[in-house]
Design a protein around this motif. Structure first.
Motif, PDB file in Angstrom:
ATOM      1  N   PHE A   1       0.837  -1.187   0.000  1.00  0.00           N
ATOM      2  CA  PHE A   1       0.000   0.000   0.000  1.00  0.00           C
ATOM      3  C   PHE A   1       0.875   1.241   0.000  1.00  0.00           C
ATOM      4  CE2 PHE A   1      -2.457  -3.406   1.784  1.00  0.00           C
ATOM      5  CZ  PHE A   1      -3.677  -3.260   1.154  1.00  0.00           C
ATOM      6  N   SER A   2       0.431   2.279  -0.659  1.00  0.00           N
ATOM      7  CA  SER A   2       1.184   3.522  -0.747  1.00  0.00           C
ATOM      8  C   SER A   2       0.362   4.687  -0.219  1.00  0.00           C
ATOM      9  CB  SER A   2       1.565   3.822  -2.193  1.00  0.00           C
ATOM     10  OG  SER A   2       2.411   2.827  -2.706  1.00  0.00           O
ATOM     11  N   VAL A   3       1.018   5.537   0.554  1.00  0.00           N
ATOM     12  CA  VAL A   3       0.454   6.826   0.937  1.00  0.00           C
ATOM     13  C   VAL A   3       1.013   7.811  -0.076  1.00  0.00           C
ATOM     14  CG1 VAL A   3       0.354   8.618   2.707  1.00  0.00           C
ATOM     15  CG2 VAL A   3       0.371   6.200   3.372  1.00  0.00           C
ATOM     16  N   TYR A   4       0.155   8.644  -0.631  1.00  0.00           N
ATOM     17  CA  TYR A   4       0.619   9.573  -1.653  1.00  0.00           C
ATOM     18  C   TYR A   4       0.031  10.956  -1.433  1.00  0.00           C
ATOM     19  CZ  TYR A   4      -3.980   9.008  -3.819  1.00  0.00           C
ATOM     20  OH  TYR A   4      -5.327   9.001  -4.064  1.00  0.00           O
ATOM     21  N   MET A   5       0.738  11.948  -1.976  1.00  0.00           N
ATOM     22  CA  MET A   5       0.206  13.308  -2.068  1.00  0.00           C
ATOM     23  C   MET A   5       0.301  13.707  -3.526  1.00  0.00           C
ATOM     24  SD  MET A   5       1.239  15.730   1.149  1.00  0.00           S
ATOM     25  CE  MET A   5       2.861  15.113   1.569  1.00  0.00           C
ATOM     26  N   TYR A  14      -3.741  16.849  -2.211  1.00  0.00           N
ATOM     27  CA  TYR A  14      -4.640  15.782  -1.798  1.00  0.00           C
ATOM     28  C   TYR A  14      -3.774  14.647  -1.268  1.00  0.00           C
ATOM     29  CZ  TYR A  14      -7.960  11.952  -1.938  1.00  0.00           C
ATOM     30  OH  TYR A  14      -8.748  10.892  -1.593  1.00  0.00           O
ATOM     31  N   VAL A  15      -4.165  14.064  -0.132  1.00  0.00           N
ATOM     32  CA  VAL A  15      -3.457  12.945   0.487  1.00  0.00           C
ATOM     33  C   VAL A  15      -4.358  11.729   0.418  1.00  0.00           C
ATOM     34  CG1 VAL A  15      -2.356  12.092   2.586  1.00  0.00           C
ATOM     35  CG2 VAL A  15      -2.307  14.538   2.078  1.00  0.00           C
ATOM     36  N   GLY A  16      -3.803  10.586   0.000  1.00  0.00           N
ATOM     37  CA  GLY A  16      -4.610   9.377  -0.094  1.00  0.00           C
ATOM     38  C   GLY A  16      -3.776   8.122   0.020  1.00  0.00           C
ATOM     39  N   GLU A  61      -1.398   8.124   6.647  1.00  0.00           N
ATOM     40  CA  GLU A  61      -2.276   9.045   5.930  1.00  0.00           C
ATOM     41  C   GLU A  61      -2.973   9.987   6.907  1.00  0.00           C
ATOM     42  OE1 GLU A  61      -6.170   8.893   2.991  1.00  0.00           O
ATOM     43  OE2 GLU A  61      -5.968   7.440   4.621  1.00  0.00           O
ATOM     44  N   ILE A  62      -3.521   9.439   7.977  1.00  0.00           N
ATOM     45  CA  ILE A  62      -4.215  10.254   8.981  1.00  0.00           C
ATOM     46  C   ILE A  62      -3.251  11.247   9.616  1.00  0.00           C
ATOM     47  CG2 ILE A  62      -5.347  10.165  11.238  1.00  0.00           C
ATOM     48  CD1 ILE A  62      -6.589   7.462  10.246  1.00  0.00           C
ATOM     49  N   GLN A  63      -2.032  10.793   9.917  1.00  0.00           N
ATOM     50  CA  GLN A  63      -1.025  11.678  10.495  1.00  0.00           C
ATOM     51  C   GLN A  63      -0.752  12.861   9.573  1.00  0.00           C
ATOM     52  OE1 GLN A  63       3.053  10.261  10.372  1.00  0.00           O
ATOM     53  NE2 GLN A  63       3.457  11.157  12.384  1.00  0.00           N
ATOM     54  N   ILE A  64      -0.504  12.589   8.307  1.00  0.00           N
ATOM     55  CA  ILE A  64      -0.179  13.648   7.342  1.00  0.00           C
ATOM     56  C   ILE A  64      -1.367  14.588   7.149  1.00  0.00           C
ATOM     57  CG2 ILE A  64       0.384  14.123   4.925  1.00  0.00           C
ATOM     58  CD1 ILE A  64       2.086  11.516   4.998  1.00  0.00           C
ATOM     59  N   LYS A  65      -2.576  14.051   7.076  1.00  0.00           N
ATOM     60  CA  LYS A  65      -3.762  14.893   6.874  1.00  0.00           C
ATOM     61  C   LYS A  65      -3.969  15.887   8.010  1.00  0.00           C
ATOM     62  CE  LYS A  65      -6.534  12.197   3.707  1.00  0.00           C
ATOM     63  NZ  LYS A  65      -7.821  11.528   3.469  1.00  0.00           N
ATOM     64  N   LYS A  66      -3.505  15.552   9.201  1.00  0.00           N
ATOM     65  CA  LYS A  66      -3.656  16.457  10.350  1.00  0.00           C
ATOM     66  C   LYS A  66      -2.631  17.593  10.338  1.00  0.00           C
ATOM     67  CE  LYS A  66      -5.624  13.057  13.502  1.00  0.00           C
ATOM     68  NZ  LYS A  66      -5.398  12.292  14.750  1.00  0.00           N
ATOM     69  N   TRP A  67      -1.580  17.455   9.559  1.00  0.00           N
ATOM     70  CA  TRP A  67      -0.515  18.457   9.537  1.00  0.00           C
ATOM     71  C   TRP A  67      -0.951  19.734   8.831  1.00  0.00           C
ATOM     72  CZ3 TRP A  67       4.184  15.152   7.555  1.00  0.00           C
ATOM     73  CH2 TRP A  67       4.585  14.276   8.571  1.00  0.00           C
ATOM     74  N   ARG A  68      -0.313  20.826   9.236  1.00  0.00           N
ATOM     75  CA  ARG A  68      -0.477  22.107   8.540  1.00  0.00           C
ATOM     76  C   ARG A  68       0.217  22.009   7.185  1.00  0.00           C
ATOM     77  NH1 ARG A  68      -1.806  26.447  12.377  1.00  0.00           N
ATOM     78  NH2 ARG A  68      -1.541  27.747  10.558  1.00  0.00           N
ATOM     79  N   GLY A  82      15.148  13.153  -2.171  1.00  0.00           N
ATOM     80  CA  GLY A  82      15.604  11.798  -1.893  1.00  0.00           C
ATOM     81  C   GLY A  82      16.024  11.582  -0.449  1.00  0.00           C
ATOM     82  N   LEU A  83      15.573  12.454   0.459  1.00  0.00           N
ATOM     83  CA  LEU A  83      15.909  12.331   1.875  1.00  0.00           C
ATOM     84  C   LEU A  83      14.868  11.465   2.579  1.00  0.00           C
ATOM     85  CD1 LEU A  83      16.795  16.080   2.501  1.00  0.00           C
ATOM     86  CD2 LEU A  83      18.379  14.173   2.232  1.00  0.00           C
ATOM     87  N   PRO A  84      15.219  10.904   3.739  1.00  0.00           N
ATOM     88  CA  PRO A  84      14.258  10.079   4.483  1.00  0.00           C
ATOM     89  C   PRO A  84      13.009  10.888   4.856  1.00  0.00           C
ATOM     90  CG  PRO A  84      16.458   9.864   5.426  1.00  0.00           C
ATOM     91  CD  PRO A  84      16.523  10.957   4.401  1.00  0.00           C
ATOM     92  N   THR A  85      11.841  10.226   4.760  1.00  0.00           N
ATOM     93  CA  THR A  85      10.584  10.910   5.078  1.00  0.00           C
ATOM     94  C   THR A  85       9.817  10.236   6.194  1.00  0.00           C
ATOM     95  OG1 THR A  85       9.442   9.650   3.347  1.00  0.00           O
ATOM     96  CG2 THR A  85      10.298  11.827   2.739  1.00  0.00           C
ATOM     97  N   LYS A  86      10.109   8.988   6.470  1.00  0.00           N
ATOM     98  CA  LYS A  86       9.389   8.273   7.538  1.00  0.00           C
ATOM     99  C   LYS A  86       9.949   8.649   8.878  1.00  0.00           C
ATOM    100  CE  LYS A  86       8.145   4.383   4.673  1.00  0.00           C
ATOM    101  NZ  LYS A  86       8.246   2.949   4.461  1.00  0.00           N
ATOM    102  N   GLN A  87       9.047   8.740   9.866  1.00  0.00           N
ATOM    103  CA  GLN A  87       9.476   9.112  11.220  1.00  0.00           C
ATOM    104  C   GLN A  87       9.651   7.891  12.083  1.00  0.00           C
ATOM    105  OE1 GLN A  87       6.642  11.937  12.691  1.00  0.00           O
ATOM    106  NE2 GLN A  87       7.201  13.419  11.153  1.00  0.00           N
TER     107      GLN A  87
END
Length: 87
Positions: A1-5, A14-16, A61-68, A82-87
């Motif tokens: 599964f992929s989270v995308y913007m 749009y985030v999905g 997805e829910i985490q990102i949607k809550k962000w400003r 190309g930098l790391p994006t996962k926390q």
């Protein structure tokens, strides 16, 4: 599964979640995606993360949607560089 913007030429984001990002962007651009994407369907993928399970992807997805917007833009910039994006 992929989270995308995706972003259109107006700068709208749009985030999905999807199992097939290429197919999903085609759906959005053919006005068959989420209601939000039907108004100006010229979207391109600006962020993509893959997950092993739907629940992991949904949590992110829910985490990102809550962000400003500013925090989403930082994530997109990191992804594009190309930098790391996962926390």
């Amino acid at each position: 599964f992929s989270v995308y913007m995706i972003r259109n030429s107006s700068g709208k984001l749009y985030v999905g979640i999807t199992e097939d990002p290429r197919s999903r962007i085609t759906h959005h651009n053919n006005k068959r995606g989420a209601q939000f994407t039907k108004y100006k369907p010229d979207f391109m993928i600006v962020f993509l993360e893959e997950y092993d399970s739907l629940s992991e992807a949904r949590t992110r997805e829910i985490q990102i949607k809550k962000w400003r917007r500013e925090k989403k833009d930082v994530l997109i910039t990191r992804y594009m560089q190309g930098l790391p994006t996962k926390q």
